[in-house]
Design an enzyme around this catalytic site. Structure first.
Site, PDB file in Angstrom:
ATOM      1  N   GLY A 215      35.787  35.298  27.250  1.00 51.80           N
ATOM      2  CA  GLY A 215      36.356  36.289  28.160  1.00 51.80           C
ATOM      3  C   GLY A 215      36.891  37.486  27.399  1.00 51.80           C
ATOM      4  O   GLY A 215      37.776  37.358  26.558  1.00 51.80           O
TER       5      GLY A 215
ATOM      6  N   GLU B 224      46.145  49.732  48.226  1.00 50.15           N
ATOM      7  CA  GLU B 224      45.473  50.833  47.532  1.00 50.15           C
ATOM      8  C   GLU B 224      44.146  51.183  48.209  1.00 50.15           C
ATOM      9  O   GLU B 224      43.813  52.361  48.384  1.00 50.15           O
ATOM     10  CB  GLU B 224      45.271  50.458  46.058  1.00 50.15           C
ATOM     11  CG  GLU B 224      46.605  50.431  45.318  1.00 50.15           C
ATOM     12  CD  GLU B 224      46.555  49.892  43.897  1.00 50.15           C
ATOM     13  OE1 GLU B 224      47.537  50.124  43.164  1.00 50.15           O
ATOM     14  OE2 GLU B 224      45.573  49.253  43.508  1.00 50.15           O
TER      15      GLU B 224
HETATM   16  C1  LIG Z   1      41.125  44.895  42.042  1.00 52.18           C
HETATM   17  C2  LIG Z   1      42.196  44.467  41.056  1.00 52.18           C
HETATM   18  C3  LIG Z   1      43.288  45.291  40.856  1.00 52.18           C
HETATM   19  C4  LIG Z   1      44.276  44.913  39.944  1.00 52.18           C
HETATM   20  N1  LIG Z   1      45.335  45.753  39.751  1.00 52.18           N
HETATM   21  C5  LIG Z   1      46.239  45.447  38.799  1.00 52.18           C
HETATM   22  C6  LIG Z   1      47.291  46.357  38.496  1.00 52.18           C
HETATM   23  O1  LIG Z   1      47.413  47.424  39.114  1.00 52.18           O
HETATM   24  N2  LIG Z   1      48.160  46.018  37.502  1.00 52.18           N
HETATM   25  C7  LIG Z   1      48.032  44.849  36.810  1.00 52.18           C
HETATM   26  O2  LIG Z   1      48.815  44.608  35.897  1.00 52.18           O
HETATM   27  N3  LIG Z   1      47.059  43.959  37.092  1.00 52.18           N
HETATM   28  C8  LIG Z   1      46.166  44.225  38.064  1.00 52.18           C
HETATM   29  N4  LIG Z   1      45.162  43.349  38.348  1.00 52.18           N
HETATM   30  C9  LIG Z   1      45.159  42.029  37.684  1.00 52.18           C
HETATM   31  C10 LIG Z   1      44.605  42.106  36.282  1.00 52.18           C
HETATM   32  O3  LIG Z   1      43.426  42.856  36.260  1.00 52.18           O
HETATM   33  C11 LIG Z   1      44.392  40.687  35.796  1.00 52.18           C
HETATM   34  O4  LIG Z   1      45.615  40.007  35.791  1.00 52.18           O
HETATM   35  C12 LIG Z   1      43.828  40.676  34.384  1.00 52.18           C
HETATM   36  O5  LIG Z   1      42.546  41.272  34.382  1.00 52.18           O
HETATM   37  C13 LIG Z   1      43.735  39.260  33.866  1.00 52.18           C
HETATM   38  O6  LIG Z   1      43.190  39.300  32.581  1.00 52.18           O
HETATM   39  P1  LIG Z   1      42.342  38.062  32.036  1.00 52.18           P
HETATM   40  O7  LIG Z   1      42.047  38.377  30.613  1.00 52.18           O
HETATM   41  O8  LIG Z   1      43.025  36.796  32.357  1.00 52.18           O
HETATM   42  O9  LIG Z   1      41.023  38.052  32.902  1.00 52.18           O
HETATM   43  P2  LIG Z   1      39.983  39.203  33.220  1.00 52.18           P
HETATM   44  O10 LIG Z   1      40.502  40.529  32.832  1.00 52.18           O
HETATM   45  O11 LIG Z   1      39.576  38.989  34.619  1.00 52.18           O
HETATM   46  O12 LIG Z   1      38.763  38.883  32.251  1.00 52.18           O
HETATM   47  C14 LIG Z   1      38.020  37.705  32.354  1.00 52.18           C
HETATM   48  C15 LIG Z   1      36.746  37.901  31.576  1.00 52.18           C
HETATM   49  O13 LIG Z   1      36.117  36.630  31.447  1.00 52.18           O
HETATM   50  C16 LIG Z   1      34.731  36.788  31.653  1.00 52.18           C
HETATM   51  N5  LIG Z   1      34.223  35.495  32.130  1.00 52.18           N
HETATM   52  C17 LIG Z   1      34.610  34.824  33.232  1.00 52.18           C
HETATM   53  N6  LIG Z   1      33.938  33.668  33.325  1.00 52.18           N
HETATM   54  C18 LIG Z   1      33.107  33.619  32.263  1.00 52.18           C
HETATM   55  C19 LIG Z   1      32.151  32.648  31.797  1.00 52.18           C
HETATM   56  N7  LIG Z   1      31.905  31.511  32.457  1.00 52.18           N
HETATM   57  N8  LIG Z   1      31.466  32.925  30.674  1.00 52.18           N
HETATM   58  C20 LIG Z   1      31.692  34.071  29.982  1.00 52.18           C
HETATM   59  N9  LIG Z   1      32.587  35.014  30.379  1.00 52.18           N
HETATM   60  C21 LIG Z   1      33.283  34.774  31.493  1.00 52.18           C
HETATM   61  C22 LIG Z   1      34.623  37.898  32.674  1.00 52.18           C
HETATM   62  O14 LIG Z   1      33.350  38.527  32.625  1.00 52.18           O
HETATM   63  C23 LIG Z   1      35.763  38.830  32.264  1.00 52.18           C
HETATM   64  O15 LIG Z   1      35.331  39.808  31.357  1.00 52.18           O
HETATM   65  C24 LIG Z   1      44.170  43.692  39.246  1.00 52.18           C
HETATM   66  C25 LIG Z   1      43.053  42.867  39.457  1.00 52.18           C
HETATM   67  C26 LIG Z   1      42.071  43.260  40.353  1.00 52.18           C
HETATM   68  C27 LIG Z   1      40.876  42.369  40.572  1.00 52.18           C
END
Ligand SMILES: Cc1cc2nc3c(=O)[nH]c(=O)nc-3n(C[C@H](O)[C@H](O)[C@H](O)COP(=O)(O)OP(=O)(O)OC[C@H]3O[C@@H](n4cnc5c(N)ncnc54)[C@H](O)[C@@H]3O)c2cc1C
Length: 432
Positions: free
Chosen positions: A26, A185
């Site tokens: 990820g 939003e």
């Molecule tokens: C529409 C939207 C608006 C948001 N607005 C805000 C905001 O204003 N402020 C804020 O702080 N947060 C916001 N968030 C939340 C924030 O984006 C998430 O909390 C954050 O992205 C989490 O980070 P992460 O690294 O856990 O996962 P993510 O950023 O979701 O990254 C996960 C990654 O894992 C990869 N992945 C998943 N499954 C697999 C697999 N099986 N094999 C290989 N790769 C895989 C995906 O492709 C992705 O690149 C928002 C989220 C969304 C969807």
């Protein structure tokens, strides 16, 4: 499936090929942060993501509403890490993990690991009604945003050529399900496009007659904000022409609209799902204990109980803050977890003492309502209106990656602030 540990692929191998191998799954906020913080660690890292780009999800709704283009908020992972010599990037989808053999199975190759970081995030949940997904897409990836944008803009194009008034009204009705930050939003941006951006562009319809309806199951929008800010957001949205249905659950979604729990039916062309999230299936890969939305319950150093070398960061992790409240699924939390896990791994490979348990610092909550209005809560400080919006804009521009993106996004916002115009209104009809 060939077993390939990329760092040990050839006899020569890159320098340091006998070093511990860290696999990070990820490249979202959490995984990328972990990777960058390990730049100086004596370890070889393989970063695996199913997509070749990192997406700045907080601005996805701006792509979905034609304010920004995909390239303004997403960057190729390889390019972002090109200078970090101890990282190899692989585009592949992880499908399974063998914790006994310490092996990650992906759609392309298999990888062995010494340390494994799962940062696979979350996705939308339809509360057991996955059959609604085709009618009410959620917003998580670039492809979701461009699909919502296509449906939204196509509705106006179709309404322009339809003669039946009832069908025209249906085409100009947009329903957003879920009144959290994303729903608010989206509703604000849809209202602005309909009331301002498009108002002079059609000859047979008046886009200002569009109905934008936000449906929220709870008693107020933005439930994580203090009530005063929720009410401010609600008043602002209503003033922009959006309708808000509170304490209302959706009982059905289909190609022609939604049904509500009070028996009403809303005929609509475009539905957007912003109502629930569920963690990626990481918990099932390692048979770990998880909460009701699939987030893996982790130890105080973010490792999985029983698997000291497997760590979970970001939206996939269930962890409490110092006050016993669940750490929220937001970008700063994911980044803090990524940095923390990197420090644990760096200490282990460097033979140093383990850092203190993970402690989350909540920086604040922000949500924008429209072109010049936002709500912000930073500790005791609460901002609304234009001041809130300027703060919100500054924070988002600051956290965007790359000078070009910051410049382009700032210029786009300034331009649309002055003119109400949105540049990314490009759609077409696929050939039969
Ligand atoms: C529409 C939207 C608006 C948001 N607005 C805000 C905001 O204003 N402020 C804020 O702080 N947060 C916001 N968030 C939340 C924030 O984006 C998430 O909390 C954050 O992205 C989490 O980070 P992460 O690294 O856990 O996962 P993510 O950023 O979701 O990254 C996960 C990654 O894992 C990869 N992945 C998943 N499954 C697999 C697999 N099986 N094999 C290989 N790769 C895989 C995906 O492709 C992705 O690149 C928002 C989220 C969304 C969807």
């Amino acid at each position: 499936m060939p077993l390939i540990n990329p760092w040990r692929r050839s006899a020569e191998g890159p320098p340091g090929s006998q070093r511990p191998h860290v696999v990070i799954v990820g490249a979202g906020f959490g995984g990328l942060q972990a990777c960058k913080e390990l730049a100086k660690a004596a370890a070889d890292i393989t970063l695996v993501d199913a997509r070749n780009h990192h997406c700045f999800q907080p601005l996805l709704y701006q792509v979905a509403t034609a304010a920004l283009s995909p390239g303004d908020i997403a960057w190729p992972i390889r390019a972002m890490l090109r200078r970090q010599q101890n990282v190899e990037v692989i585009m592949a989808r992880v499908t399974e993990i063998d914790t006994t053999a310490r092996r990650v199975h992906t759609s392309e190759i298999d990888l062995t690991y010494d340390y494994l970081v799962l940062a696979t995030g979350a996705t939308h949940s339809y509360f057991g009604r996955d059959d609604w997904a085709p009618f009410a897409p959620g917003l998580k990836h670039i492809a979701d945003a461009t699909e919502i944008r296509r449906r939204f803009l196509l509705a106006f194009e179709r309404a322009e050529v339809v003669v039946d008034a009832v069908e025209q009204a249906r085409l100009l009705t947009f329903v957003i399900i879920g009144g959290g930050a994303t729903g608010v939003e989206m509703a604000g941006a849809f209202a602005e496009v309909a009331r301002q951006t498009l108002r002079h562009d059609f000859r047979h319809i008046d886009p200002r007659n569009s109905r934008i309806i936000l449906v929220e199951g709870g008693p107020r929008v933005l439930p994580v904000f203090p009530p005063a800010l929720s009410h401010y957001a609600e008043r602002s949205l209503r003033a922009m022409g959006a309708e808000i249905e509170l304490n209302r659950m959706v009982t059905g979604c289909d190609a022609r609209g939604v049904s509500l729990d009070d028996g009403r039916r809303i005929e609509a062309s475009t539905l957007v799902w912003a109502a629930g999230v569920v963690a990626s299936p990481a918990a099932s890969w390692i048979a770990a204990e998880h909460d009701r939305v699939g987030r893996i319950k982790v130890a105080s150093n973010l490792s999985v109980p029983g698997y000291p070398d497997i760590f979970i960061v970001g939206d996939a992790a269930a962890v409490d803050d110092a006050d016993g409240r669940p750490v929220p699924g937001i970008a700063p939390a994911a980044k803090q977890m990524g940095a923390y896990v990197a420090s644990v791994i760096a200490a282990r490979v460097g033979g140093r003492q383990a850092p203190a348990p993970f402690a989350y610092r909540h920086l604040g909550d922000l949500a924008t309502i429209g072109r010049k209005s936002a709500v912000v809560k930073l500790g005791p400080l609460q901002l609304t209106g234009l001041i809130g919006w300027l703060f919100w804009s500054g924070v988002h521009i600051y956290f965007l990656i790359g000078v070009r993106n910051r410049f382009v996004v700032a210029l786009n916002w300034l331009w649309s602030y002055v003119t109400f115009q949105r540049g990314a209104r490009l759609i077409g009809i696929a050939p039969k």
